[in-house]
Design a protein around this motif. Structure first.
Motif, mmCIF file in Angstrom:
data_model
loop_
_atom_site.group_PDB
_atom_site.id
_atom_site.type_symbol
_atom_site.label_atom_id
_atom_site.label_comp_id
_atom_site.label_asym_id
_atom_site.label_seq_id
_atom_site.Cartn_x
_atom_site.Cartn_y
_atom_site.Cartn_z
ATOM 1 N N ILE A 43 -2.193 3.786 -3.764
ATOM 2 C CA ILE A 43 -1.947 2.724 -4.745
ATOM 3 C C ILE A 43 -1.818 1.429 -3.965
ATOM 4 C CG2 ILE A 43 -0.380 1.807 -6.491
ATOM 5 C CD1 ILE A 43 0.585 4.701 -6.929
ATOM 6 N N THR A 44 -2.535 0.414 -4.400
ATOM 7 C CA THR A 44 -2.354 -0.918 -3.842
ATOM 8 C C THR A 44 -1.737 -1.778 -4.933
ATOM 9 O OG1 THR A 44 -4.316 -0.614 -2.456
ATOM 10 C CG2 THR A 44 -3.446 -2.850 -2.661
ATOM 11 N N SER A 49 1.592 8.774 -7.652
ATOM 12 C CA SER A 49 0.389 8.620 -8.475
ATOM 13 C C SER A 49 0.677 8.686 -9.972
ATOM 14 C CB SER A 49 -0.647 9.675 -8.091
ATOM 15 O OG SER A 49 -0.113 10.978 -8.303
ATOM 16 N N THR A 50 1.789 9.253 -10.381
ATOM 17 C CA THR A 50 2.064 9.390 -11.816
ATOM 18 C C THR A 50 3.268 8.559 -12.268
ATOM 19 O OG1 THR A 50 3.452 11.327 -11.438
ATOM 20 C CG2 THR A 50 1.104 11.708 -11.858
ATOM 21 N N VAL A 51 3.710 7.627 -11.422
ATOM 22 C CA VAL A 51 4.889 6.841 -11.794
ATOM 23 C C VAL A 51 4.569 5.361 -11.822
ATOM 24 C CG1 VAL A 51 6.428 8.583 -10.835
ATOM 25 C CG2 VAL A 51 5.750 6.642 -9.413
ATOM 26 N N SER A 52 5.358 4.628 -12.580
ATOM 27 C CA SER A 52 5.254 3.171 -12.574
ATOM 28 C C SER A 52 5.764 2.652 -11.240
ATOM 29 C CB SER A 52 6.097 2.578 -13.704
ATOM 30 O OG SER A 52 5.692 3.076 -14.957
ATOM 31 N N MET A 53 5.177 1.565 -10.793
ATOM 32 C CA MET A 53 5.563 0.966 -9.531
ATOM 33 C C MET A 53 6.038 -0.465 -9.760
ATOM 34 S SD MET A 53 5.126 3.242 -7.134
ATOM 35 C CE MET A 53 5.089 2.292 -5.602
ATOM 36 N N GLY A 54 6.759 -1.000 -8.798
ATOM 37 C CA GLY A 54 7.259 -2.350 -8.991
ATOM 38 C C GLY A 54 7.637 -3.029 -7.695
ATOM 39 N N TRP A 55 8.050 -4.267 -7.844
ATOM 40 C CA TRP A 55 8.494 -5.080 -6.721
ATOM 41 C C TRP A 55 9.982 -5.368 -6.878
ATOM 42 C CZ3 TRP A 55 5.837 -6.246 -2.424
ATOM 43 C CH2 TRP A 55 4.459 -6.072 -2.448
ATOM 44 N N PHE A 56 10.662 -5.277 -5.764
ATOM 45 C CA PHE A 56 12.098 -5.531 -5.702
ATOM 46 C C PHE A 56 12.349 -6.573 -4.621
ATOM 47 C CE2 PHE A 56 13.569 -1.888 -8.253
ATOM 48 C CZ PHE A 56 12.389 -1.173 -8.334
ATOM 49 N N ARG A 57 13.484 -7.241 -4.698
ATOM 50 C CA ARG A 57 13.819 -8.194 -3.651
ATOM 51 C C ARG A 57 15.308 -8.153 -3.358
ATOM 52 N NH1 ARG A 57 12.664 -13.831 -7.015
ATOM 53 N NH2 ARG A 57 14.523 -13.749 -8.376
ATOM 54 N N VAL A 65 0.860 -1.180 0.000
ATOM 55 C CA VAL A 65 0.000 0.000 0.000
ATOM 56 C C VAL A 65 0.897 1.231 0.000
ATOM 57 C CG1 VAL A 65 -1.773 1.301 1.191
ATOM 58 C CG2 VAL A 65 -1.868 -1.197 1.174
ATOM 59 N N ALA A 66 0.727 2.048 -1.013
ATOM 60 C CA ALA A 66 1.470 3.311 -1.117
ATOM 61 C C ALA A 66 0.479 4.439 -0.866
ATOM 62 C CB ALA A 66 2.093 3.445 -2.500
ATOM 63 N N SER A 67 0.617 5.082 0.278
ATOM 64 C CA SER A 67 -0.315 6.140 0.661
ATOM 65 C C SER A 67 0.203 7.493 0.200
ATOM 66 C CB SER A 67 -0.473 6.155 2.185
ATOM 67 O OG SER A 67 -0.926 4.904 2.649
ATOM 68 N N GLY A 68 -0.744 8.373 -0.106
ATOM 69 C CA GLY A 68 -0.356 9.700 -0.562
ATOM 70 C C GLY A 68 -0.349 9.767 -2.080
ATOM 71 N N ALA A 120 -0.107 -6.669 -10.294
ATOM 72 C CA ALA A 120 -1.370 -5.977 -10.540
ATOM 73 C C ALA A 120 -1.442 -4.760 -9.618
ATOM 74 C CB ALA A 120 -2.554 -6.913 -10.291
ATOM 75 N N GLN A 121 -2.357 -3.872 -9.912
ATOM 76 C CA GLN A 121 -2.468 -2.650 -9.109
ATOM 77 C C GLN A 121 -3.902 -2.156 -9.064
ATOM 78 O OE1 GLN A 121 -0.120 0.443 -11.026
ATOM 79 N NE2 GLN A 121 -1.364 0.373 -12.882
ATOM 80 N N GLU A 122 -4.182 -1.409 -8.012
ATOM 81 C CA GLU A 122 -5.403 -0.633 -7.913
ATOM 82 C C GLU A 122 -4.966 0.787 -7.585
ATOM 83 O OE1 GLU A 122 -8.110 -4.249 -5.994
ATOM 84 O OE2 GLU A 122 -7.654 -2.471 -4.824
ATOM 85 N N ARG A 123 -5.405 1.749 -8.375
ATOM 86 C CA ARG A 123 -4.976 3.124 -8.163
ATOM 87 C C ARG A 123 -6.164 4.012 -7.834
ATOM 88 N NH1 ARG A 123 0.284 5.074 -10.241
ATOM 89 N NH2 ARG A 123 1.551 3.235 -10.704
ATOM 90 N N ALA A 124 -6.067 4.721 -6.742
ATOM 91 C CA ALA A 124 -7.020 5.748 -6.371
ATOM 92 C C ALA A 124 -6.256 7.070 -6.293
ATOM 93 C CB ALA A 124 -7.654 5.414 -5.020
ATOM 94 N N PHE A 125 -6.961 8.161 -6.031
ATOM 95 C CA PHE A 125 -6.320 9.486 -6.044
ATOM 96 C C PHE A 125 -5.132 9.544 -5.086
ATOM 97 C CE2 PHE A 125 -5.630 13.872 -6.285
ATOM 98 C CZ PHE A 125 -5.575 14.397 -5.005
ATOM 99 N N ASP A 126 -5.337 9.000 -3.884
ATOM 100 C CA ASP A 126 -4.296 9.155 -2.873
ATOM 101 C C ASP A 126 -3.800 7.829 -2.329
ATOM 102 O OD1 ASP A 126 -6.476 10.021 -0.065
ATOM 103 O OD2 ASP A 126 -6.556 8.446 -1.578
#
Length: 130
Positions: free
Chosen positions: A78-79, A30-38, A23-26, A70-76
């Motif tokens: 990102i899941t 909101s305008t960038v690609s997101m990803g998983w790292f390990r 969960v990315a709050s804030g 996968a992702q779900e994006r809302a205004f404030d």
């Protein structure tokens, strides 16, 4: 300030599955690609999967066909999800989410967190036993 909170890790046997959530709050991301790292002990952090704002995913070769982002994006908020199937012991690591960009180098794709990103979360541990 934006916060990244990862969850869903655990211990499974080879061939098992896990679903990670971030969960990315804030609105920072909101305008960038997101990803998983390990990151495994003694190794550098590596990007394994990313997803563009419009939903197009990208993966490194080692997880292609086994992991699904996968992702779900809302205004404030990102899941971000990472469904991991057919897990192998080599997948054992601490997993983090972060902004992500795909970089093609010498015919191979890498996934990087664009500098100067430093706000890594606590991560979630994935352990795969043989």
């Amino acid at each position: 300030q934006a916060q990244l909170v990862e969850s869903g890790g655990g211990s499974v046997q080879t061939g098992g599955s896990l679903r990670l959530t971030c969960v990315a709050s804030g609105t920072t991301y909101s305008t960038v690609s997101m990803g998983w790292f390990r990151q495994a002990p003694g190794q550098e952090r590596e990007g394994v999967a990313g997803i563009h704002t419009g939903g197009f995913p990208f993966y490194v070769d080692s997880v292609k066909g086994r992991f699904t982002i996968a992702q779900e994006r809302a205004f404030d908020k990102i899941t971000l999800y990472l469904q991991m199937n057919s897990l192998k012991p080599d997948d054992s690591a601490m997993y983090y989410c972060a902004p992500a960009v795909p970089i093609h180098k010498q015919g191979k794709m890498h996934i990087l967190a664009p500098p100067p990103f430093r706000d890594w979360g606590q991560g979630t541990q994935v352990t795969v036993s043989s």
